[in-house]
Enzyme design. Structure first.
Site, PDB file in Angstrom:
ATOM      1  N   ASP A   1       0.879  -1.160   0.000  1.00  0.00           N
ATOM      2  CA  ASP A   1       0.000   0.000   0.000  1.00  0.00           C
ATOM      3  C   ASP A   1       0.922   1.217   0.000  1.00  0.00           C
ATOM      4  O   ASP A   1       1.670   1.423   0.961  1.00  0.00           O
ATOM      5  CB  ASP A   1      -0.878  -0.056   1.260  1.00  0.00           C
ATOM      6  CG  ASP A   1      -1.746   1.173   1.386  1.00  0.00           C
ATOM      7  OD1 ASP A   1      -1.511   2.158   0.646  1.00  0.00           O
ATOM      8  OD2 ASP A   1      -2.648   1.160   2.239  1.00  0.00           O
TER       9      ASP A   1
ATOM     10  N   ASP B   1      12.422   8.873 -20.850  1.00  0.00           N
ATOM     11  CA  ASP B   1      11.747   9.256 -22.091  1.00  0.00           C
ATOM     12  C   ASP B   1      12.152   8.140 -23.040  1.00  0.00           C
ATOM     13  O   ASP B   1      13.286   8.131 -23.538  1.00  0.00           O
ATOM     14  CB  ASP B   1      12.251  10.604 -22.599  1.00  0.00           C
ATOM     15  CG  ASP B   1      11.517  11.022 -23.867  1.00  0.00           C
ATOM     16  OD1 ASP B   1      11.207  10.131 -24.687  1.00  0.00           O
ATOM     17  OD2 ASP B   1      11.270  12.221 -24.063  1.00  0.00           O
ATOM     18  N   HIS B   2      11.259   7.181 -23.277  1.00  0.00           N
ATOM     19  CA  HIS B   2      11.726   5.967 -23.941  1.00  0.00           C
ATOM     20  C   HIS B   2      12.182   6.213 -25.381  1.00  0.00           C
ATOM     21  O   HIS B   2      12.893   5.405 -25.950  1.00  0.00           O
ATOM     22  CB  HIS B   2      10.697   4.836 -23.842  1.00  0.00           C
ATOM     23  CG  HIS B   2       9.472   5.063 -24.650  1.00  0.00           C
ATOM     24  ND1 HIS B   2       8.414   5.785 -24.175  1.00  0.00           N
ATOM     25  CD2 HIS B   2       9.129   4.680 -25.894  1.00  0.00           C
ATOM     26  CE1 HIS B   2       7.483   5.835 -25.102  1.00  0.00           C
ATOM     27  NE2 HIS B   2       7.875   5.174 -26.155  1.00  0.00           N
TER      28      HIS B   2
ATOM     29  N   LYS C   1      15.631   4.677 -28.111  1.00  0.00           N
ATOM     30  CA  LYS C   1      15.463   4.107 -29.461  1.00  0.00           C
ATOM     31  C   LYS C   1      16.774   4.215 -30.244  1.00  0.00           C
ATOM     32  O   LYS C   1      17.448   5.243 -30.201  1.00  0.00           O
ATOM     33  CB  LYS C   1      14.332   4.832 -30.215  1.00  0.00           C
ATOM     34  CG  LYS C   1      12.964   4.516 -29.637  1.00  0.00           C
ATOM     35  CD  LYS C   1      11.864   5.121 -30.463  1.00  0.00           C
ATOM     36  CE  LYS C   1      10.503   4.905 -29.824  1.00  0.00           C
ATOM     37  NZ  LYS C   1      10.076   3.513 -29.769  1.00  0.00           N
TER      38      LYS C   1
ATOM     39  N   HIS D   1       8.906  13.659 -26.028  1.00  0.00           N
ATOM     40  CA  HIS D   1       9.574  12.998 -27.158  1.00  0.00           C
ATOM     41  C   HIS D   1       9.932  13.949 -28.306  1.00  0.00           C
ATOM     42  O   HIS D   1      11.033  13.906 -28.847  1.00  0.00           O
ATOM     43  CB  HIS D   1       8.688  11.871 -27.716  1.00  0.00           C
ATOM     44  CG  HIS D   1       8.087  10.988 -26.675  1.00  0.00           C
ATOM     45  ND1 HIS D   1       8.811  10.493 -25.616  1.00  0.00           N
ATOM     46  CD2 HIS D   1       6.828  10.504 -26.505  1.00  0.00           C
ATOM     47  CE1 HIS D   1       8.022   9.745 -24.864  1.00  0.00           C
ATOM     48  NE2 HIS D   1       6.810   9.745 -25.374  1.00  0.00           N
TER      49      HIS D   1
ATOM     50  N   LYS E   1       1.589   4.431 -39.257  1.00  0.00           N
ATOM     51  CA  LYS E   1       2.372   4.459 -38.015  1.00  0.00           C
ATOM     52  C   LYS E   1       3.819   4.731 -38.413  1.00  0.00           C
ATOM     53  O   LYS E   1       4.437   3.912 -39.104  1.00  0.00           O
ATOM     54  CB  LYS E   1       2.280   3.110 -37.305  1.00  0.00           C
ATOM     55  CG  LYS E   1       3.170   3.016 -36.073  1.00  0.00           C
ATOM     56  CD  LYS E   1       2.983   1.688 -35.367  1.00  0.00           C
ATOM     57  CE  LYS E   1       4.020   1.462 -34.276  1.00  0.00           C
ATOM     58  NZ  LYS E   1       4.085   2.521 -33.279  1.00  0.00           N
TER      59      LYS E   1
HETATM   60  P1  NAD Z   1      -1.110  -0.034 -15.042  1.00  0.00           P
HETATM   61  O1  NAD Z   1      -2.363   0.638 -14.607  1.00  0.00           O
HETATM   62  O2  NAD Z   1      -1.178  -1.166 -15.991  1.00  0.00           O
HETATM   63  O3  NAD Z   1      -0.341  -0.556 -13.738  1.00  0.00           O
HETATM   64  C1  NAD Z   1      -0.296   0.171 -12.538  1.00  0.00           C
HETATM   65  C2  NAD Z   1       0.394  -0.637 -11.452  1.00  0.00           C
HETATM   66  O4  NAD Z   1       0.388   0.135 -10.246  1.00  0.00           O
HETATM   67  C3  NAD Z   1      -0.262  -1.954 -11.120  1.00  0.00           C
HETATM   68  O5  NAD Z   1       0.754  -2.893 -10.810  1.00  0.00           O
HETATM   69  C4  NAD Z   1      -1.056  -1.645  -9.831  1.00  0.00           C
HETATM   70  O6  NAD Z   1      -1.243  -2.758  -8.978  1.00  0.00           O
HETATM   71  C5  NAD Z   1      -0.125  -0.662  -9.177  1.00  0.00           C
HETATM   72  N1  NAD Z   1      -0.847   0.202  -8.235  1.00  0.00           N
HETATM   73  C6  NAD Z   1      -1.813   1.090  -8.538  1.00  0.00           C
HETATM   74  N2  NAD Z   1      -2.251   1.695  -7.421  1.00  0.00           N
HETATM   75  C7  NAD Z   1      -1.532   1.180  -6.396  1.00  0.00           C
HETATM   76  C8  NAD Z   1      -1.489   1.418  -4.995  1.00  0.00           C
HETATM   77  N3  NAD Z   1      -2.304   2.310  -4.406  1.00  0.00           N
HETATM   78  N4  NAD Z   1      -0.602   0.729  -4.239  1.00  0.00           N
HETATM   79  C9  NAD Z   1       0.219  -0.165  -4.840  1.00  0.00           C
HETATM   80  N5  NAD Z   1       0.236  -0.426  -6.142  1.00  0.00           N
HETATM   81  C10 NAD Z   1      -0.625   0.238  -6.918  1.00  0.00           C
HETATM   82  O7  NAD Z   1      -0.158   1.133 -15.583  1.00  0.00           O
HETATM   83  P2  NAD Z   1       1.023   1.016 -16.664  1.00  0.00           P
HETATM   84  O8  NAD Z   1       0.449   1.104 -18.021  1.00  0.00           O
HETATM   85  O9  NAD Z   1       1.890  -0.131 -16.345  1.00  0.00           O
HETATM   86  O10 NAD Z   1       1.804   2.384 -16.445  1.00  0.00           O
HETATM   87  C11 NAD Z   1       2.640   2.625 -15.309  1.00  0.00           C
HETATM   88  C12 NAD Z   1       3.389   3.930 -15.522  1.00  0.00           C
HETATM   89  O11 NAD Z   1       4.166   3.836 -16.700  1.00  0.00           O
HETATM   90  C13 NAD Z   1       2.496   5.153 -15.702  1.00  0.00           C
HETATM   91  O12 NAD Z   1       3.152   6.260 -15.152  1.00  0.00           O
HETATM   92  C14 NAD Z   1       2.429   5.313 -17.220  1.00  0.00           C
HETATM   93  O13 NAD Z   1       2.172   6.640 -17.600  1.00  0.00           O
HETATM   94  C15 NAD Z   1       3.840   4.892 -17.586  1.00  0.00           C
HETATM   95  N6  NAD Z   1       3.960   4.412 -18.964  1.00  0.00           N
HETATM   96  C16 NAD Z   1       3.332   3.272 -19.370  1.00  0.00           C
HETATM   97  C17 NAD Z   1       3.495   2.820 -20.664  1.00  0.00           C
HETATM   98  C18 NAD Z   1       2.860   1.549 -21.140  1.00  0.00           C
HETATM   99  O14 NAD Z   1       3.179   1.140 -22.266  1.00  0.00           O
HETATM  100  N7  NAD Z   1       2.030   0.897 -20.380  1.00  0.00           N
HETATM  101  C19 NAD Z   1       4.292   3.556 -21.576  1.00  0.00           C
HETATM  102  C20 NAD Z   1       4.919   4.707 -21.135  1.00  0.00           C
HETATM  103  C21 NAD Z   1       4.748   5.120 -19.824  1.00  0.00           C
END
Ligand code: NAD
Length: 499
Positions: free
Chosen positions: A88, A180-181, A185, A243, A348
């Protein structure tokens, strides 16, 4: 000295059950492991809300790796290094338990107290987690402590400053790795090499020889199930602030005196500081926003943005941005950098087109067509490569010209399998190389540039939707270039495969 293997380290992934961890982080770590780049002294603690066990996480990691990598020998050895802790984020007890597990694994795997905290969670938790890491003692070891932060870093300059203050209370700037992925690249990293390792480009890389630069990053996908997030962001914040401006900085920066993170990032900061600031009443001259309506993609009908899940029926959110950036310094005065990015576009593609100025006189004018300008095209994704567009003699008796393309394609080079951006970035972070992560100064300058536009757009309702899904954006984006005597180079005509 460049290390070929990462040092011993404990990697804590906050958000271990999420999409990013599954699609990117686990396969990338496995690639490093398989290539022998990850020290055998490593352990991963996955942290998230769900009440999983170590076994459930290991199963999940195994699945995620096997989805993208068929030949996954040693997968069992790899997943045995993974542990899970239900968590948590705002409860100290959770961190105290995490600390106990971290200390135990530190001993078991001889990790020397080195820790990387990867925050792959919703951004509103970033500050809270960083603070708990310190107050609950997770940073009380003798090794290094690095914080990896996913985008978005704030929502605007004010919130970014607030977040930065909170994390800087715990981590020094050198230990903060803002992802910044795009910077991971292959072809984005190649911009510097193309520029600074080739005698034929650097002397021409300025306003005497370049007429304009165009950067396109187009997607065919819509917002999918991310409508809720996208409504608070839009294309300007989601793509341009990070980006697109990073690519502009790499294209425009001066050669660094050394290839160190400090020198490279300080050159990029100078470019961002030289971006011409746009006054409120000038925004329409420099920027165009768009939102997709219904249309067709690959022959299939698709809905408009306002019909997407979790999107306001009268949404004012931009799904497309085109802009003209001017860099007011000696090298670039007078050269427009045009950028455009959007969802539900024709193709794309991420490409950079450097258009050189016309030669002073066309000796071949009798051929009754103007010579094409020379172009250098950098293909970022999905294709990776470079193409140089030249004019040559057409075969035959007459002195006619014909356009020719010199082409290098990474995708077609035998044995070359470009690592995924996250693999490179994880490797860099574990080795302590922050070059391809964004420094706070870059983040702050980018937000202050973007804020002026986004605040203006938020205060004025746009006439949306203004482009159909499956097109290259609103007509106003074409006019942005036409009034300067240019036009967008069609990204599909420039494909490597077209050569
Ligand atoms: P997601 O919603 O799939 O996963 C969120 C994770 O956080 C889960 O594991 C969840 O259990 C955990 N979580 C949420 N609330 C929680 C809490 N209160 N306590 C503990 N754990 C908690 O999100 P995601 O897509 O994996 O993205 C995560 C981060 O990465 C974000 O900041 C997003 O902007 C960034 N991001 C994601 C992607 C992508 O391709 N998914 C790409 C670029 C950036």
């Amino acid at each position: 000295m460049i290390q070929s293997e990462t040092p011993a380290s404990l990697i804590m992934i906050f958000g271990a059950t999420g999409d990013l961890a599954k699609r990117k982080l686990y396969p990338s770590l496995f690639h490093l492991f398989r290539k022998g780049k990850l020290s055998e002294h490593f352990a991963v603690i996955g942290v998230a809300r769900r009440p999983w066990s170590d076994e459930v996480l290991r199963e999940h990691v195994r699945d995620s790796v096997l989805t993208s990598i068929k030949d996954a020998e040693n997968i069992e050895e790899f997943v045995s290094h993974f542990y899970y802790k239900p968590h948590d984020v705002s409860d100290s007890q959770s961190y105290i338990q995490l600390k106990a597990l971290a200390n135990e694994l530190d001993q078991k795997y001889c990790l020397e107290g080195n820790r990387v905290f990867y925050l792959a969670m919703a951004p509103e938790f970033f500050g809270t987690i960083a603070e708990h890491l310190k107050t609950d003692g997770l940073t009380d070891t003798n090794g290094f402590h690095r914080l990896v932060i996913e985008k978005p870093f704030g929502h605007d300059l004010e919130s970014a400053i607030e977040l930065n203050k909170r994390i800087r209370n715990v981590f020094s700037e050198n230990d903060i790795y803002r992802i910044d992925h795009y910077l991971g690249k292959e072809m984005v990293q190649n911009i510097e090499v193309i520029r600074f390792a080739n005698a034929i480009f650097e002397p021409l890389w300025n306003n005497r020889f370049i007429s304009n630069i165009q950067i396109t990053s187009s997607e065919m996908l819509g917002v999918e199930e991310r409508g809720g997030y996208y409504e608070t962001s839009g294309a300007l914040r989601d793509m341009v602030q990070n980006h697109m401006l990073q690519m502009v900085a790499l294209l425009a920066m001066e050669p660094p005196i050394r290839l160190t993170p400090k020198e490279i990032r300080s050159e990029k900061v100078k470019v961002l500081g030289a971006l011409r600031s746009i006054e409120q009443d000038e925004i329409p001259q420099y920027f165009v926003r768009g939102q997709y309506g219904p249309g067709e993609i690959n022959g299939e009908k698709v809905i408009g943005y306002r019909e997407e899940q979790n999107v306001n029926k009268e949404s004012n959110t931009d799904t497309y941005v085109a802009g003209k950036l001017m860099i007011d310094n000696f090298r670039w005065a007078g050269v427009p950098f045009y950028i455009r990015t959007g969802k539900r576009m024709t193709a794309k593609s991420t490409k950079i087109v450097i258009q050189f100025k016309d030669i002073p006189m066309n000796l071949y004018y009798k051929s009754e067509k103007n010579l094409d300008p020379n172009l250098l095209v950098i293909h970022i994704q999905p294709e990776e490569g470079i193409t140089l567009h030249l004019n040559a003699k057409d075969t035959g008796q007459m002195m006619e010209t014909t356009p020719v393309k010199l082409n290098f394609s990474n995708n077609h080079a035998p044995g070359l399998n470009t690592p995924e951006a996250y693999e490179k970035l994880l490797f860099d972070c574990l080795r302590g190389d922050a070059t391809n992560f964004t420094h706070w100064d870059e983040v702050a300058l980018s937000w202050s540039f973007v804020d002026k536009i986004s605040h203006n757009w938020e205060s004025e309702k746009a006439d949306f939707p203004n482009y159909s899904a499956g097109t290259m954006g609103p007509t106003a984006a074409d006019e942005l270039l036409e009034k300067d005597g240019f036009s967008w180079w069609p990204v599909t005509d420039l494909d490597v495969n077209d050569c």
